[in-house]
Scaffold this motif. Sequence first.
Motif, mmCIF file in Angstrom:
data_model
loop_
_atom_site.group_PDB
_atom_site.id
_atom_site.type_symbol
_atom_site.label_atom_id
_atom_site.label_comp_id
_atom_site.label_asym_id
_atom_site.label_seq_id
_atom_site.Cartn_x
_atom_site.Cartn_y
_atom_site.Cartn_z
ATOM 1 N N LYS A 96 0.815 -1.214 0.000
ATOM 2 C CA LYS A 96 0.000 0.000 0.000
ATOM 3 C C LYS A 96 0.848 1.263 0.000
ATOM 4 O O LYS A 96 0.453 2.301 -0.524
ATOM 5 N N ALA A 97 2.025 1.177 0.607
ATOM 6 C CA ALA A 97 2.901 2.344 0.703
ATOM 7 C C ALA A 97 3.836 2.469 -0.499
ATOM 8 O O ALA A 97 4.482 3.498 -0.670
ATOM 9 N N ARG A 98 3.913 1.415 -1.309
ATOM 10 C CA ARG A 98 4.919 1.367 -2.370
ATOM 11 C C ARG A 98 4.265 0.964 -3.690
ATOM 12 O O ARG A 98 4.263 -0.207 -4.052
ATOM 13 N N PRO A 99 3.747 1.925 -4.413
ATOM 14 C CA PRO A 99 3.031 1.614 -5.656
ATOM 15 C C PRO A 99 3.958 1.306 -6.819
ATOM 16 O O PRO A 99 5.126 1.698 -6.829
ATOM 17 N N LEU A 100 3.400 0.621 -7.783
ATOM 18 C CA LEU A 100 4.040 0.441 -9.080
ATOM 19 C C LEU A 100 3.496 1.510 -10.021
ATOM 20 O O LEU A 100 2.388 2.007 -9.833
ATOM 21 N N ASP A 101 4.287 1.829 -11.050
ATOM 22 C CA ASP A 101 3.759 2.625 -12.148
ATOM 23 C C ASP A 101 2.609 1.830 -12.766
ATOM 24 O O ASP A 101 2.775 0.660 -13.139
ATOM 25 N N GLU A 167 -10.727 -2.830 1.455
ATOM 26 C CA GLU A 167 -9.336 -2.366 1.494
ATOM 27 C C GLU A 167 -8.420 -3.360 2.206
ATOM 28 O O GLU A 167 -7.216 -3.381 1.984
ATOM 29 N N GLN A 168 -8.996 -4.191 3.045
ATOM 30 C CA GLN A 168 -8.175 -5.195 3.749
ATOM 31 C C GLN A 168 -7.866 -6.396 2.878
ATOM 32 O O GLN A 168 -6.884 -7.096 3.107
ATOM 33 N N VAL A 169 -8.728 -6.646 1.913
ATOM 34 C CA VAL A 169 -8.587 -7.882 1.148
ATOM 35 C C VAL A 169 -8.249 -7.647 -0.320
ATOM 36 O O VAL A 169 -7.974 -8.596 -1.044
ATOM 37 N N SER A 170 -8.258 -6.421 -0.755
ATOM 38 C CA SER A 170 -8.046 -6.153 -2.173
ATOM 39 C C SER A 170 -7.166 -4.919 -2.350
ATOM 40 O O SER A 170 -7.449 -3.862 -1.793
ATOM 41 N N ALA A 171 -6.127 -5.074 -3.147
ATOM 42 C CA ALA A 171 -5.231 -3.948 -3.391
ATOM 43 C C ALA A 171 -5.824 -2.994 -4.419
ATOM 44 O O ALA A 171 -6.485 -3.419 -5.374
ATOM 45 N N ARG A 172 -5.543 -1.728 -4.224
ATOM 46 C CA ARG A 172 -5.905 -0.763 -5.259
ATOM 47 C C ARG A 172 -4.995 -0.960 -6.471
ATOM 48 O O ARG A 172 -3.878 -1.482 -6.336
ATOM 49 N N PRO A 173 -5.457 -0.548 -7.635
ATOM 50 C CA PRO A 173 -4.593 -0.692 -8.817
ATOM 51 C C PRO A 173 -3.273 0.043 -8.615
ATOM 52 O O PRO A 173 -3.238 1.130 -8.041
ATOM 53 N N GLY A 174 -2.206 -0.592 -9.058
ATOM 54 C CA GLY A 174 -0.874 -0.030 -8.850
ATOM 55 C C GLY A 174 -0.245 -0.478 -7.551
ATOM 56 O O GLY A 174 0.942 -0.230 -7.314
ATOM 57 N N HIS A 175 -1.008 -1.139 -6.704
ATOM 58 C CA HIS A 175 -0.488 -1.596 -5.416
ATOM 59 C C HIS A 175 -0.581 -3.110 -5.262
ATOM 60 O O HIS A 175 -0.424 -3.632 -4.166
ATOM 61 N N SER A 176 -0.831 -3.803 -6.344
ATOM 62 C CA SER A 176 -0.963 -5.264 -6.276
ATOM 63 C C SER A 176 0.298 -5.951 -6.771
ATOM 64 O O SER A 176 0.826 -5.622 -7.843
#
Length: 271
Positions: A96-101, A167-176
């Motif tokens: 969650k703290a470290r997104p991908l492009d 939010e506990q079970v699914s990452a936002r896009p860019g954070h998976s």
Amino acid sequence: MRDPRPVHGRACASAVVLLVVVGLLAACASATPAGGDAAPVPEGVTSPAGRDPAADDPSSPGPAPGAQGGHAGDRGPDLSAHSPDDPSSPWVVVNKARPLDRAYVPELTEVRGYLLHPAAATDLTALLAAAEEDGVHLTVRSAYRSAEYQARVHDGWVAQLGRERAEQVSARPGHSEHQTGLAVDLGSTTQPGCDFSDCFGSTPEGRWLVEHATDFGFLLRYTAANQDLTGFAPEGWHLRHVGRELSAHLARERVDTLEELFDVPGGDRYP
Ligand SMILES: [Zn+2]
């Protein structure tokens, strides 16, 4: 994370499977959806000891200083060999703290109709074959997911569960981790109703992964013990490939997360 990502013409079948899974989840009190990276805690899957078969091995205390025959591996891998920041690194840390492009797309190859990074695909093929030899038949349920696909998955869980639980079970896009091509979700043939659910950890397939995933370069990335650090609820079916040298090192040193190993941020909050 849930939600199958078929490669060729299997979207309809997968959609049906997903609907079945969703229905089963609704029927199972302990079940949790997984559009991202988590589901409730399968006992056994969350046992640190279970992830560390070497921990109880009294025969491996390491060589005496200067002892002949000591292996370079006894000192562990060179942790500067690969960056935790580079999205193409085998050791990239995504949370969650470290997104991908969101535009990042890894090198990919196909395994059982799903896409994975070639290094992860090779080790997954070996893992699946070894499990078969033990009479354990795992299925592949989801692998690479683009950021766009992850957005749809996440939105679906928010709609179904409400934002807080989603939010506990699914990452936002860019954070998976699935966007790296290094993560794969596996399923059970004996109890497919437990796929993406807490009870996966008590299936023969889930128990086999606890014992053997590390041997093939994979981590059970999300456990009850490390939820505060990873930011996601436990998922006994979600494997993250890091390579055999690093997975062995983590087990040997009893380090539970990539966040701790590389001393990078994690946790439950998005920036
Ligand atoms: Zn997953």
